[in-house]
Structures are given as C-alpha cells and as structure tokens.
Motif scaffolding. Sequence first.
Motif, mmCIF file in Angstrom:
data_model
loop_
_atom_site.group_PDB
_atom_site.id
_atom_site.type_symbol
_atom_site.label_atom_id
_atom_site.label_comp_id
_atom_site.label_asym_id
_atom_site.label_seq_id
_atom_site.Cartn_x
_atom_site.Cartn_y
_atom_site.Cartn_z
ATOM 1 N N LEU A 110 -27.643 -20.527 24.417
ATOM 2 C CA LEU A 110 -28.114 -21.396 25.185
ATOM 3 C C LEU A 110 -27.403 -22.579 25.748
ATOM 4 O O LEU A 110 -27.138 -22.819 26.980
ATOM 5 C CB LEU A 110 -29.509 -21.817 24.951
ATOM 6 N N LEU A 111 -26.550 -23.181 24.802
ATOM 7 C CA LEU A 111 -25.761 -24.301 25.041
ATOM 8 C C LEU A 111 -24.629 -23.855 26.006
ATOM 9 O O LEU A 111 -24.174 -24.244 26.866
ATOM 10 C CB LEU A 111 -25.101 -25.034 23.836
ATOM 11 N N ARG A 114 -25.661 -23.532 29.383
ATOM 12 C CA ARG A 114 -25.717 -24.877 30.194
ATOM 13 C C ARG A 114 -24.416 -25.284 30.571
ATOM 14 O O ARG A 114 -24.240 -26.096 31.415
ATOM 15 C CB ARG A 114 -26.349 -25.831 29.128
ATOM 16 N N THR A 115 -23.368 -24.903 30.035
ATOM 17 C CA THR A 115 -21.912 -25.302 30.454
ATOM 18 C C THR A 115 -21.411 -24.833 31.851
ATOM 19 O O THR A 115 -20.626 -25.314 32.630
ATOM 20 C CB THR A 115 -20.732 -24.828 29.521
ATOM 21 N N GLN A 116 -22.105 -23.730 32.319
ATOM 22 C CA GLN A 116 -21.874 -23.059 33.773
ATOM 23 C C GLN A 116 -20.426 -22.897 33.883
ATOM 24 O O GLN A 116 -19.835 -22.906 34.805
ATOM 25 C CB GLN A 116 -22.554 -23.985 34.684
#
Length: 184
Positions: A110-111, A114-116
Amino acid sequence: FIALTGDMTNKQRRETALRACAIAFCILGMFALVGDWLLVKLSITLPAFRIAGGLLLFWTAFEMLFDLRTQRKSATTDTAVTQDHIKNIAAFPLAIPLIAGPGSITATLLLAGRTQGDPKMMAVLFAVIGAIVLVCLLLFLVAERFDKALGVTGNVVLSRLLGVLLAALSVQFVIDGIKGALAG
C-alpha cells in the motif's frame, strides 16, 4: 525468537537473527518494488495473501502452545544444531511470516502504491523498512538476556502466552482476509 532458537548457542542465535532480518528486508524490499505487479500476474488478491499468512502463523502458534517443536526436535535428533536448521528457522518462521508477514507485506504494498514511482519516496519507504528490520534485529539480539532473566519456567510460560497471542493474531489475519474476499 527465544522459543524458536532455544536449542542454539548465542553465536547461532545471532547468526539466525541476522539472517532472518536480512531475508525479511529483502522480501519487503522486493514487495515494495514489484509486489503489486507480481500479485496481479499471479492473480493473488491481498485477502488471499492474508489468509495464507494467517494459516502459516497459526501453525507456528500451535507448535508453541503445545511444545511440538521441542518434541519433534528431540524425537529426530539429539545432536547439535546444524547450519541448515539455522537457515531454515531464519527463513521460516522468523523472516516469513513473523517479520515479513501478511500485515507488513500488505502495508509495504500500500505504501509503495502511494509513492507513485517517485524515487525519493521509495527511498524513504526503504529507509523505514530498514529501520523496522533493525529494531527487530536489536530485539532478537537482546532476547538472550531476557532468556536468562526469565529462566526455564518463565520461558515456558512466556512461550505459551505468546503462542496464544500469535494464534489470535493469525486468526485475525484469516478473518480479515475472509472479510476482504467477501467484500471484494
């Protein structure tokens, strides 16, 4: 850690701790980089991953609760711990699923999402993973002191208590996985 490495020397425990933490860091790092792609390619959902991890943790908890590890080991050999045994304990259950388990892998996935793909954010994620694995290593290394302070009875009681907690955690992973599968 104490329950899983009780028959090892201090040197073997340190080696096991280092190996387990290195393996866990590599696994979490791999999932940060390619985990989402891998799960999609294998058609594995996060709920399925949680259920599988929960079942693996439950097996370890069951062995801790009923002292099956000690019985199994004494039935098979009375010799010193082999290098293969140290490697096996470090990989399973220490690195997987205790350190790099369903919860930490899911959080990493998930993290990382979020960094894309931002290299700076990925570097921060790797730093966080490294810091957490380092804390695990430090706790493993001081576990020997707790082992001596608790004594045999204290270790037996603590092992059973932690076995119950680990069983509850593993069941929660399975419940969360089932809820996620039913909701999805």
